[in-house]
Design a protein around this motif. Structure first.
Motif, PDB file in Angstrom:
ATOM      1  N   LEU A  55      25.978  25.860  17.245  1.00 28.25           N
ATOM      2  CA  LEU A  55      26.300  25.295  18.620  1.00 28.25           C
ATOM      3  C   LEU A  55      25.096  24.361  19.112  1.00 28.25           C
ATOM      4  O   LEU A  55      25.432  23.613  19.708  1.00 28.25           O
ATOM      5  N   SER A  56      23.756  24.722  18.654  1.00 29.79           N
ATOM      6  CA  SER A  56      22.578  23.811  18.969  1.00 29.79           C
ATOM      7  C   SER A  56      22.847  22.496  18.251  1.00 29.79           C
ATOM      8  O   SER A  56      22.685  21.718  18.925  1.00 29.79           O
ATOM      9  N   ASP A  57      23.272  22.553  17.078  1.00 30.16           N
ATOM     10  CA  ASP A  57      23.498  21.179  16.580  1.00 30.16           C
ATOM     11  C   ASP A  57      24.390  20.316  17.259  1.00 30.16           C
ATOM     12  O   ASP A  57      24.445  19.171  17.433  1.00 30.16           O
ATOM     13  N   ILE A  58      25.667  21.124  17.364  1.00 25.26           N
ATOM     14  CA  ILE A  58      26.720  20.315  18.226  1.00 25.26           C
ATOM     15  C   ILE A  58      26.329  19.715  19.706  1.00 25.26           C
ATOM     16  O   ILE A  58      26.861  18.510  19.692  1.00 25.26           O
ATOM     17  N   SER A  59      25.912  20.555  20.223  1.00 24.01           N
ATOM     18  CA  SER A  59      25.115  20.054  21.610  1.00 24.01           C
ATOM     19  C   SER A  59      24.307  18.945  21.369  1.00 24.01           C
ATOM     20  O   SER A  59      24.231  18.082  22.207  1.00 24.01           O
ATOM     21  N   GLU A  60      23.459  19.130  20.406  1.00 22.60           N
ATOM     22  CA  GLU A  60      22.412  17.922  20.093  1.00 22.60           C
ATOM     23  C   GLU A  60      23.046  16.801  19.786  1.00 22.60           C
ATOM     24  O   GLU A  60      22.687  15.446  20.318  1.00 22.60           O
ATOM     25  N   PHE A  61      24.076  16.928  19.017  1.00 21.68           N
ATOM     26  CA  PHE A  61      24.934  15.695  18.423  1.00 21.68           C
ATOM     27  C   PHE A  61      25.499  15.031  19.409  1.00 21.68           C
ATOM     28  O   PHE A  61      25.646  13.740  19.671  1.00 21.68           O
ATOM     29  N   LYS A  62      26.121  15.726  20.495  1.00 18.33           N
ATOM     30  CA  LYS A  62      26.831  15.264  21.753  1.00 18.33           C
ATOM     31  C   LYS A  62      25.780  14.480  22.684  1.00 18.33           C
ATOM     32  O   LYS A  62      26.295  13.358  23.144  1.00 18.33           O
ATOM     33  N   ALA A  63      24.606  15.062  22.691  1.00 14.68           N
ATOM     34  CA  ALA A  63      23.709  14.438  23.674  1.00 14.68           C
ATOM     35  C   ALA A  63      23.089  13.102  22.935  1.00 14.68           C
ATOM     36  O   ALA A  63      22.992  12.446  23.605  1.00 14.68           O
ATOM     37  N   LYS A  94      21.066  15.589  29.864  1.00 20.59           N
ATOM     38  CA  LYS A  94      20.101  16.801  30.265  1.00 20.59           C
ATOM     39  C   LYS A  94      20.735  18.048  30.069  1.00 20.59           C
ATOM     40  O   LYS A  94      19.962  19.097  29.573  1.00 20.59           O
ATOM     41  N   GLU A  95      21.884  18.210  30.587  1.00 22.69           N
ATOM     42  CA  GLU A  95      22.510  19.503  30.425  1.00 22.69           C
ATOM     43  C   GLU A  95      22.747  19.954  28.652  1.00 22.69           C
ATOM     44  O   GLU A  95      22.452  21.182  28.237  1.00 22.69           O
ATOM     45  N   LEU A  96      23.152  18.898  28.068  1.00 25.91           N
ATOM     46  CA  LEU A  96      23.339  19.107  26.459  1.00 25.91           C
ATOM     47  C   LEU A  96      21.925  19.396  25.786  1.00 25.91           C
ATOM     48  O   LEU A  96      22.188  20.192  25.043  1.00 25.91           O
ATOM     49  N   ILE A  97      21.004  18.821  26.152  1.00 28.70           N
ATOM     50  CA  ILE A  97      19.841  19.136  25.580  1.00 28.70           C
ATOM     51  C   ILE A  97      19.505  20.421  25.953  1.00 28.70           C
ATOM     52  O   ILE A  97      18.715  21.146  25.103  1.00 28.70           O
ATOM     53  N   GLU A  98      19.353  20.782  27.125  1.00 31.45           N
ATOM     54  CA  GLU A  98      18.926  22.227  27.556  1.00 31.45           C
ATOM     55  C   GLU A  98      19.988  23.023  26.935  1.00 31.45           C
ATOM     56  O   GLU A  98      19.258  24.155  26.563  1.00 31.45           O
ATOM     57  N   GLN A  99      21.101  22.898  26.783  1.00 31.91           N
ATOM     58  CA  GLN A  99      22.038  23.936  26.130  1.00 31.91           C
ATOM     59  C   GLN A  99      21.486  23.917  24.543  1.00 31.91           C
ATOM     60  O   GLN A  99      21.630  25.022  23.835  1.00 31.91           O
ATOM     61  N   ALA A 100      21.253  22.830  23.830  1.00 32.53           N
ATOM     62  CA  ALA A 100      21.063  22.858  22.625  1.00 32.53           C
ATOM     63  C   ALA A 100      19.718  23.802  22.414  1.00 32.53           C
ATOM     64  O   ALA A 100      19.654  24.409  21.397  1.00 32.53           O
ATOM     65  N   TYR A 101      18.764  23.468  23.266  1.00 36.21           N
ATOM     66  CA  TYR A 101      17.542  24.218  23.389  1.00 36.21           C
ATOM     67  C   TYR A 101      17.675  25.781  23.331  1.00 36.21           C
ATOM     68  O   TYR A 101      17.167  26.770  22.918  1.00 36.21           O
ATOM     69  N   ASN A 102      18.668  26.053  24.248  1.00 34.70           N
ATOM     70  CA  ASN A 102      18.875  27.502  24.670  1.00 34.70           C
ATOM     71  C   ASN A 102      19.658  28.179  23.437  1.00 34.70           C
ATOM     72  O   ASN A 102      19.266  29.307  23.153  1.00 34.70           O
ATOM     73  N   PHE A 103      20.373  27.401  22.764  1.00 40.06           N
ATOM     74  CA  PHE A 103      21.300  27.947  21.652  1.00 40.06           C
ATOM     75  C   PHE A 103      20.539  27.918  20.272  1.00 40.06           C
ATOM     76  O   PHE A 103      20.761  28.354  19.375  1.00 40.06           O
ATOM     77  N   ARG A 104      19.132  27.349  20.325  1.00 45.45           N
ATOM     78  CA  ARG A 104      18.181  27.086  19.168  1.00 45.45           C
ATOM     79  C   ARG A 104      18.117  28.362  18.154  1.00 45.45           C
ATOM     80  O   ARG A 104      18.094  28.632  17.171  1.00 45.45           O
ATOM     81  N   GLN A 105      17.961  29.540  19.048  1.00 40.05           N
ATOM     82  CA  GLN A 105      17.543  30.701  18.559  1.00 40.05           C
ATOM     83  C   GLN A 105      18.579  31.631  18.141  1.00 40.05           C
ATOM     84  O   GLN A 105      18.531  32.359  17.205  1.00 40.05           O
ATOM     85  N   THR A 106      19.436  31.577  18.957  1.00 42.45           N
ATOM     86  CA  THR A 106      20.714  32.459  18.568  1.00 42.45           C
ATOM     87  C   THR A 106      21.922  31.776  17.909  1.00 42.45           C
ATOM     88  O   THR A 106      22.576  32.589  17.183  1.00 42.45           O
ATOM     89  N   ASP A 107      22.115  30.455  18.080  1.00 45.00           N
ATOM     90  CA  ASP A 107      23.349  30.139  17.302  1.00 45.00           C
ATOM     91  C   ASP A 107      23.049  28.477  17.039  1.00 45.00           C
ATOM     92  O   ASP A 107      23.317  27.623  17.638  1.00 45.00           O
ATOM     93  N   SER A 108      22.678  28.290  15.703  1.00 45.58           N
ATOM     94  CA  SER A 108      22.172  27.123  15.328  1.00 45.58           C
ATOM     95  C   SER A 108      23.130  26.093  15.252  1.00 45.58           C
ATOM     96  O   SER A 108      23.041  24.754  15.505  1.00 45.58           O
TER      97      SER A 108
END
Length: 65
Positions: free
Chosen positions: A35-43, A19-33
């Motif tokens: 990092l968002s992709d990395i977080s989503e991959f880990k999730a 859940k933390e990683l999904i939230e992090q991916a969502y939060n990074f979606r607009q600022t750093d794609s």
């Protein structure tokens, strides 16, 4: 029964991290794609492990019956 309890505890820990990683991916979606992709991959990797643990817990519960 201890094994089943250990599996459930590990599942709860991984689920919180997922859940933390999904939230992090969502939060990074607009600022750093990237990092968002990395977080989503880990999730996704964690979700795969959670699914394997779910199967293992089901098998352990059948053995204890």
């Amino acid at each position: 029964m201890k094994n089943l309890d250990d599996i459930k505890m590990h599942q709860r820990k991984l689920n919180r991290r997922y859940k933390e990683l999904i939230e992090q991916a969502y939060n990074f979606r607009q600022t750093d794609s990237a990092l968002s992709d990395i977080s989503e991959f880990k999730a996704i990797k964690l979700l795969d492990e959670l699914n394997r643990l779910k199967y293992l817990a089901r098998e352990c519960s059948h053995l204890s019956l």
